[in-house]
Design a protein around this motif. Structure first.
Motif, PDB file in Angstrom:
ATOM      1  N   LEU A 112       0.838  -1.209   0.000  1.00  0.00           N
ATOM      2  CA  LEU A 112       0.000   0.000   0.000  1.00  0.00           C
ATOM      3  C   LEU A 112       0.872   1.259   0.000  1.00  0.00           C
ATOM      4  O   LEU A 112       0.548   2.247  -0.653  1.00  0.00           O
ATOM      5  N   THR A 113       1.992   1.201   0.729  1.00  0.00           N
ATOM      6  CA  THR A 113       2.895   2.350   0.739  1.00  0.00           C
ATOM      7  C   THR A 113       3.467   2.589  -0.659  1.00  0.00           C
ATOM      8  O   THR A 113       3.572   3.731  -1.124  1.00  0.00           O
TER       9      THR A 113
ATOM     10  N   LYS B 289     -12.400   2.692   2.197  1.00  0.00           N
ATOM     11  CA  LYS B 289     -11.438   3.260   3.143  1.00  0.00           C
ATOM     12  C   LYS B 289     -10.008   3.138   2.588  1.00  0.00           C
ATOM     13  O   LYS B 289      -9.226   4.086   2.632  1.00  0.00           O
ATOM     14  N   THR B 290      -9.698   1.971   2.039  1.00  0.00           N
ATOM     15  CA  THR B 290      -8.354   1.742   1.502  1.00  0.00           C
ATOM     16  C   THR B 290      -8.108   2.645   0.289  1.00  0.00           C
ATOM     17  O   THR B 290      -7.051   3.279   0.183  1.00  0.00           O
ATOM     18  N   ALA B 291      -9.094   2.721  -0.606  1.00  0.00           N
ATOM     19  CA  ALA B 291      -8.941   3.558  -1.813  1.00  0.00           C
ATOM     20  C   ALA B 291      -8.721   5.021  -1.435  1.00  0.00           C
ATOM     21  O   ALA B 291      -7.874   5.703  -2.015  1.00  0.00           O
ATOM     22  N   LYS B 292      -9.463   5.481  -0.439  1.00  0.00           N
ATOM     23  CA  LYS B 292      -9.336   6.884  -0.010  1.00  0.00           C
ATOM     24  C   LYS B 292      -7.967   7.142   0.565  1.00  0.00           C
ATOM     25  O   LYS B 292      -7.337   8.152   0.279  1.00  0.00           O
ATOM     26  N   ARG B 293      -7.482   6.215   1.378  1.00  0.00           N
ATOM     27  CA  ARG B 293      -6.156   6.358   1.993  1.00  0.00           C
ATOM     28  C   ARG B 293      -5.072   6.507   0.928  1.00  0.00           C
ATOM     29  O   ARG B 293      -4.075   7.203   1.124  1.00  0.00           O
ATOM     30  N   LEU B 294      -5.285   5.841  -0.215  1.00  0.00           N
ATOM     31  CA  LEU B 294      -4.270   5.848  -1.269  1.00  0.00           C
ATOM     32  C   LEU B 294      -4.370   7.059  -2.185  1.00  0.00           C
ATOM     33  O   LEU B 294      -3.562   7.217  -3.094  1.00  0.00           O
ATOM     34  N   GLY B 295      -5.393   7.882  -1.961  1.00  0.00           N
ATOM     35  CA  GLY B 295      -5.562   9.065  -2.804  1.00  0.00           C
ATOM     36  C   GLY B 295      -6.305   8.789  -4.098  1.00  0.00           C
ATOM     37  O   GLY B 295      -6.230   9.566  -5.048  1.00  0.00           O
ATOM     38  N   PHE B 296      -7.035   7.672  -4.174  1.00  0.00           N
ATOM     39  CA  PHE B 296      -7.835   7.362  -5.360  1.00  0.00           C
ATOM     40  C   PHE B 296      -9.078   8.248  -5.389  1.00  0.00           C
ATOM     41  O   PHE B 296      -9.527   8.735  -4.350  1.00  0.00           O
ATOM     42  N   LYS B 297      -9.654   8.399  -6.584  1.00  0.00           N
ATOM     43  CA  LYS B 297     -11.020   8.899  -6.661  1.00  0.00           C
ATOM     44  C   LYS B 297     -11.908   7.684  -6.350  1.00  0.00           C
ATOM     45  O   LYS B 297     -11.773   6.638  -6.983  1.00  0.00           O
ATOM     46  N   GLU B 298     -12.766   7.819  -5.363  1.00  0.00           N
ATOM     47  CA  GLU B 298     -13.581   6.678  -4.942  1.00  0.00           C
ATOM     48  C   GLU B 298     -15.059   7.019  -5.089  1.00  0.00           C
ATOM     49  O   GLU B 298     -15.514   8.023  -4.546  1.00  0.00           O
ATOM     50  N   VAL B 299     -15.774   6.228  -5.843  1.00  0.00           N
ATOM     51  CA  VAL B 299     -17.215   6.449  -5.982  1.00  0.00           C
ATOM     52  C   VAL B 299     -17.923   5.240  -5.401  1.00  0.00           C
ATOM     53  O   VAL B 299     -17.659   4.105  -5.811  1.00  0.00           O
ATOM     54  N   GLN B 300     -18.763   5.489  -4.416  1.00  0.00           N
ATOM     55  CA  GLN B 300     -19.564   4.382  -3.904  1.00  0.00           C
ATOM     56  C   GLN B 300     -20.971   4.555  -4.437  1.00  0.00           C
ATOM     57  O   GLN B 300     -21.632   5.559  -4.178  1.00  0.00           O
ATOM     58  N   ASP B 301     -21.434   3.573  -5.208  1.00  0.00           N
ATOM     59  CA  ASP B 301     -22.753   3.662  -5.818  1.00  0.00           C
ATOM     60  C   ASP B 301     -23.639   2.560  -5.235  1.00  0.00           C
ATOM     61  O   ASP B 301     -23.517   1.398  -5.614  1.00  0.00           O
ATOM     62  N   SER B 302     -24.470   2.934  -4.264  1.00  0.00           N
ATOM     63  CA  SER B 302     -25.351   1.945  -3.623  1.00  0.00           C
ATOM     64  C   SER B 302     -26.734   2.001  -4.247  1.00  0.00           C
ATOM     65  O   SER B 302     -27.287   3.089  -4.443  1.00  0.00           O
ATOM     66  N   ARG B 303     -27.271   0.841  -4.566  1.00  0.00           N
ATOM     67  CA  ARG B 303     -28.581   0.742  -5.213  1.00  0.00           C
ATOM     68  C   ARG B 303     -29.488  -0.176  -4.405  1.00  0.00           C
ATOM     69  O   ARG B 303     -29.008  -1.122  -3.760  1.00  0.00           O
TER      70      ARG B 303
END
Ligand code: NAP
Length: 303
Positions: free
Chosen positions: A16-17, A56-70
């Motif tokens: 991850l680092t 949480k992991t994606a955010k920590r890495l600086g990714f653009k994170e989209v959570q799409d709940s349906r």
């Protein structure tokens, strides 16, 4: 204990680092970050907790994170249209549909609708084919097998010419890790045997293994006397064998997890061994993040 413990939690942090650093460099140089969308249908508690950890992991890495709940009653057509939208979205490099899906939706149809170049889970038939061909063809190795291979490589275990025995032939673990270990290349080049419920003498094959990878989902299936002294034992199994009060909150019960290998006895015989939990488990989401980063790198032509 004679075996070296292969700590997935530590190796996860190492990887991850590395990813975090690369994301920073790409952002500086190219002005983009990896984009990952996680599509969650319904409110299955286990799915919610997996998705939360991925976000949480994606955010920590600086990714653009989209959570799409349906909602659980979304139609198959609506879900397919949603996937089509993300297939066309240039800021999204990885699309993940959390399984299982509600019964009225054809899971295979949905997974096959994902653009193979954004299929960071590596389950699309195109990516399964790429994995089989090997070498530069491979884009997204499936996450759990990719994690297993990283554990082996980063622990310094010799794979070239090693006898690898894989217990289990599922599409998500057994078959892909067997294919990966037999390819000509880094962390592979092994002689591979796959065993399953129709195998006549499981013990005979396991005893020959320099690297024993067990993914059966049967607690304690592999007996200590089946392990070759000094072998590398990768226990993929995660089995709930009971409940115990949580250390953080004694009023809350948490599952007791066991692997497919009798860890306590096996660690006295093996050369390397993964614990359960804390071995293979932490690697799956890590490799999902790696695949998402790779997807962006392929797009930028810098992979
Ligand atoms: P699966 O789809 O149920 O496949 C199990 C495989 O093991 C099958 O090929 C089966 O043989 C074989 N098998 C079962 N019992 C056996 C026995 N007694 N002797 C020989 N072979 C036997 O399971 P999976 O999805 O691959 O998962 C396996 C385990 O890994 C589970 O405990 C799962 O929770 C865990 N897992 C962990 C992670 C992670 O840590 N990130 C990820 C994925 C899976 P047949 O084909 O003949 O039925």
């Amino acid at each position: 204990m004679t075996a070296k413990l292969i700590k997935g939690t530590e190796i996860r942090e190492e990887i991850l680092t590395e990813i975090e650093q690369e994301v920073k460099e790409i952002k500086e140089k190219h002005g983009v970050v990896p984009g990952l969308v996680t599509i969650l249908v319904g409110e299955n508690p286990a799915s919610i907790s997996y998705v939360t950890l991925k976000i949480k992991t994606a955010k920590r890495l600086g990714f653009k994170e989209v959570q799409d709940s349906r909602p659980a009653d979304i139609s198959e057509k609506e879900l397919l249209d949603l996937i089509d939208k993300y297939n066309k979205d240039d800021s999204i490099h990885g699309i993940l549909v959390q399984l299982p899906l509600p019964k009225h939706i054809d899971e295979k149809k949905v997974l096959n609708a994902i653009d193979p170049d954004k299929d960071v889970d590596g389950f699309h038939p195109v990516n399964v084919g790429r994995l089989m061909i090997g070498g530069d063809e491979v884009k997204f190795p499936p996450c759990t097998p990719a994690g297993i291979q990283e554990l082996i490589v980063r622990s310094g275990v010799e794979t070239k010419g090693a006898e690898v025995v894989v217990v289990g032939r599922s599409n998500i673990v057994g078959k892909p890790i067997a294919v990966m270990m037999m390819q000509k290349g880094r962390g592979a080049n092994s002689t591979v045997t796959v065993v399953h419920t129709a195998t006549k003498d499981l013990a005979y094959h396991c005893k020959r293994a320099d690297i024993l990878i067990v993914a059966a989902g049967v607690p304690g299936l592999v007996k200590p006397e089946w392990i070759k002294p000094g072998a590398c034992v990768i226990d993929v199994g995660v089995n709930r064998v009971g409940e115990k009060p949580s250390k953080k909150d004694p009023n809350k019960m948490v599952p007791i997890l066991r692997g497919d290998v009798d860890f306590e006895a096996a660690k006295e015989i093996a050369g390397w061994i993964t614990p359960v939990p804390g071995g293979v488990g932490p690697m799956t989401i890590t490799m999902l993040m790696k695949n998402t980063l790779m997807s962006l790198k392929y797009k930028l032509g810098i992979a």
